[in-house]
Design a protein around this motif. Structure first.
Motif, PDB file in Angstrom:
ATOM      1  N   ILE A   1    -187.039 -16.240  51.236  1.00 53.77           N
ATOM      2  CA  ILE A   1    -187.509 -16.584  49.898  1.00 53.77           C
ATOM      3  C   ILE A   1    -189.021 -16.828  49.927  1.00 53.77           C
ATOM      4  CG2 ILE A   1    -187.332 -18.249  48.006  1.00 53.77           C
ATOM      5  CD1 ILE A   1    -184.481 -18.830  48.900  1.00 53.77           C
ATOM      6  N   SER A   2    -189.753 -16.035  49.150  1.00 55.25           N
ATOM      7  CA  SER A   2    -191.193 -16.259  49.001  1.00 55.25           C
ATOM      8  C   SER A   2    -191.406 -17.333  47.935  1.00 55.25           C
ATOM      9  CB  SER A   2    -191.882 -14.954  48.575  1.00 55.25           C
ATOM     10  OG  SER A   2    -191.442 -14.576  47.281  1.00 55.25           O
ATOM     11  N   TYR A   3    -192.660 -17.752  47.753  1.00 62.79           N
ATOM     12  CA  TYR A   3    -192.933 -18.778  46.741  1.00 62.79           C
ATOM     13  C   TYR A   3    -192.602 -18.250  45.345  1.00 62.79           C
ATOM     14  CZ  TYR A   3    -195.423 -22.092  43.772  1.00 62.79           C
ATOM     15  OH  TYR A   3    -195.742 -22.985  42.796  1.00 62.79           O
ATOM     16  N   ARG A   4    -192.913 -16.997  45.093  1.00 69.58           N
ATOM     17  CA  ARG A   4    -192.599 -16.412  43.793  1.00 69.58           C
ATOM     18  C   ARG A   4    -191.084 -16.408  43.565  1.00 69.58           C
ATOM     19  NH1 ARG A   4    -190.884 -11.978  41.380  1.00 69.58           N
ATOM     20  NH2 ARG A   4    -191.761 -11.469  39.326  1.00 69.58           N
ATOM     21  N   GLU A   5    -190.329 -16.035  44.584  1.00 70.25           N
ATOM     22  CA  GLU A   5    -188.875 -16.008  44.468  1.00 70.25           C
ATOM     23  C   GLU A   5    -188.312 -17.422  44.331  1.00 70.25           C
ATOM     24  OE1 GLU A   5    -188.277 -11.892  47.077  1.00 70.25           O
ATOM     25  OE2 GLU A   5    -188.218 -13.852  48.048  1.00 70.25           O
ATOM     26  N   PHE A   6    -189.015 -18.389  44.934  1.00 77.28           N
ATOM     27  CA  PHE A   6    -188.618 -19.790  44.801  1.00 77.28           C
ATOM     28  C   PHE A   6    -188.749 -20.229  43.341  1.00 77.28           C
ATOM     29  CE2 PHE A   6    -189.671 -24.399  45.149  1.00 77.28           C
ATOM     30  CZ  PHE A   6    -188.511 -24.829  45.782  1.00 77.28           C
ATOM     31  N   LEU A   7    -189.832 -19.813  42.693  1.00 72.90           N
ATOM     32  CA  LEU A   7    -190.021 -20.148  41.280  1.00 72.90           C
ATOM     33  C   LEU A   7    -188.979 -19.457  40.405  1.00 72.90           C
ATOM     34  CD1 LEU A   7    -193.920 -20.009  40.940  1.00 72.90           C
ATOM     35  CD2 LEU A   7    -192.466 -22.031  41.080  1.00 72.90           C
ATOM     36  N   LEU A   8    -188.522 -18.291  40.839  1.00 78.71           N
ATOM     37  CA  LEU A   8    -187.484 -17.586  40.076  1.00 78.71           C
ATOM     38  C   LEU A   8    -186.206 -18.417  39.986  1.00 78.71           C
ATOM     39  CD1 LEU A   8    -187.771 -13.874  41.314  1.00 78.71           C
ATOM     40  CD2 LEU A   8    -188.431 -14.811  39.089  1.00 78.71           C
ATOM     41  N   ILE A   9    -185.940 -19.223  41.009  1.00 81.65           N
ATOM     42  CA  ILE A   9    -184.748 -20.084  40.992  1.00 81.65           C
ATOM     43  C   ILE A   9    -184.797 -20.989  39.777  1.00 81.65           C
ATOM     44  CG2 ILE A   9    -183.518 -21.946  42.182  1.00 81.65           C
ATOM     45  CD1 ILE A   9    -184.584 -20.778  44.820  1.00 81.65           C
ATOM     46  N   PHE A  10    -185.959 -21.612  39.545  1.00 77.51           N
ATOM     47  CA  PHE A  10    -186.090 -22.572  38.456  1.00 77.51           C
ATOM     48  C   PHE A  10    -186.203 -21.871  37.095  1.00 77.51           C
ATOM     49  CE2 PHE A  10    -187.475 -24.581  42.345  1.00 77.51           C
ATOM     50  CZ  PHE A  10    -186.760 -25.758  42.316  1.00 77.51           C
ATOM     51  N   ARG A  11    -186.772 -20.662  37.110  1.00 76.24           N
ATOM     52  CA  ARG A  11    -186.783 -19.895  35.861  1.00 76.24           C
ATOM     53  C   ARG A  11    -185.363 -19.543  35.448  1.00 76.24           C
ATOM     54  NH1 ARG A  11    -190.433 -14.640  35.343  1.00 76.24           N
ATOM     55  NH2 ARG A  11    -191.870 -16.165  34.448  1.00 76.24           N
ATOM     56  N   LYS A  12    -184.579 -19.030  36.390  1.00 76.99           N
ATOM     57  CA  LYS A  12    -183.195 -18.659  36.086  1.00 76.99           C
ATOM     58  C   LYS A  12    -182.373 -19.886  35.703  1.00 76.99           C
ATOM     59  CE  LYS A  12    -182.595 -14.361  38.647  1.00 76.99           C
ATOM     60  NZ  LYS A  12    -181.658 -13.606  39.530  1.00 76.99           N
ATOM     61  N   ALA A  13    -182.678 -21.021  36.336  1.00 76.27           N
ATOM     62  CA  ALA A  13    -181.960 -22.252  36.002  1.00 76.27           C
ATOM     63  C   ALA A  13    -182.255 -22.650  34.556  1.00 76.27           C
ATOM     64  CB  ALA A  13    -182.358 -23.378  36.950  1.00 76.27           C
ATOM     65  N   SER A  14    -183.507 -22.512  34.146  1.00 78.03           N
ATOM     66  CA  SER A  14    -183.879 -22.894  32.780  1.00 78.03           C
ATOM     67  C   SER A  14    -183.235 -21.999  31.745  1.00 78.03           C
ATOM     68  CB  SER A  14    -185.400 -22.856  32.620  1.00 78.03           C
ATOM     69  OG  SER A  14    -185.888 -21.529  32.691  1.00 78.03           O
ATOM     70  N   LEU A  15    -182.919 -20.765  32.148  1.00 76.05           N
ATOM     71  CA  LEU A  15    -182.295 -19.812  31.232  1.00 76.05           C
ATOM     72  C   LEU A  15    -180.787 -19.764  31.382  1.00 76.05           C
ATOM     73  CD1 LEU A  15    -184.846 -16.865  31.676  1.00 76.05           C
ATOM     74  CD2 LEU A  15    -184.760 -18.530  29.808  1.00 76.05           C
ATOM     75  N   GLY A  16    -180.259 -20.556  32.320  1.00 79.71           N
ATOM     76  CA  GLY A  16    -178.817 -20.566  32.558  1.00 79.71           C
ATOM     77  C   GLY A  16    -178.313 -19.282  33.185  1.00 79.71           C
TER      78      GLY A  16
END
Length: 236
Positions: free
Chosen positions: A145-160
């Motif tokens: 997991i890169s830092y960008r992919e790490f942020l994707l976790i929280f983006r996807k979480a915010s969108l359910g």
């Protein structure tokens, strides 16, 4: 000498045929070992074929436009512009969290580091669970997991949009302090963050607020210095 040696070999061969002498031991593997080796080679070949088939299928999907091409994780990106749904403070906290668990300091969180993170968050995962977590956001298929992919976790979480339970737990149990970030009584952290500021102006607003705060601190500092000098002059 050669004739004697040949005669001895012929005599020995005749004895072996008649059962009077045991045949010499040779480096011949047992049949079962040959079968095992054959099965192992077949399994390796099948695995390689499956991997090749998956790569060809993925490339075909990319060509047809049904799947996005892999993102180069080494490409420099600006999280402030790419992840506008998060505030500057959040992004700083996400970065600090990422660096905390990137124990190898290589800019990635691999499977062992992810395992360590989830254990620290009191949500340990199985080996397959960890691989599934990485796979869901691993856009460049490098197995980490890169830092960008790490942020994707929280983006996807915010969108359910998260599918893997482990990633849902990671987002919910992150050490980012959001206790005072709620807006309008919103219980969900990400809903509160999304609703906090208008997307188009929130960064500018935060920057202005930070500047005003620094300006206020500088003015207070100057006022204290002036007051100190004034008192000092009274004793001269």
């Amino acid at each position: 000498m050669a004739e004697n040696e040949l005669a001895a070999r012929l005599a020995r061969r005749q004895n072996i045929i008649e059962g009077k002498e045991a045949a010499p031991a040779e480096n011949i593997e047992p049949k079962c070992n040959q079968v095992d080796q054959s099965n192992e080679e077949k399994s390796t070949t099948d695995s390689a074929d499956n991997e090749l088939a998956q790569k060809l299928k993925r490339q075909g999907n990319i060509n047809e436009g049904t799947e996005e091409a892999a993102v180069n994780s080494t490409k420099v990106f600006n999280p402030n512009t790419e992840f506008k749904e998060f505030t500057l403070k959040q992004l700083r906290e996400f970065k600090a969290m990422f660096k905390k668990y990137d124990t190898g300091k290589d800019g990635f969180i691999d499977l062992l580091e992810l395992k360590y993170m989830m254990e620290k968050l009191q949500a340990p995962q199985t080996h397959l669970g960890l691989k599934g977590m990485i796979k869901e956001v691993d856009e460049d298929y490098d197995g980490k997991i890169s830092y960008r992919e790490f942020l994707l976790i929280f983006r996807k979480a915010s969108l359910g949009e998260l599918e893997i339970d482990g990633l849902k737990q990671l987002a919910e149990l992150s050490e980012i302090d959001v206790g005072q970030e709620g807006v309008g009584g919103a219980k969900n952290f990400f809903e509160a963050k999304v609703n906090k500021l208008n997307e188009g102006s929130k960064f500018e607003k935060e920057i202005l607020e930070e500047r005003e705060e620094r300006k206020k601190q500088d003015e207070e500092k100057k006022a204290r210095k002036a007051a100190f000098k004034e008192k000092a002059n009274l004793f001269k």
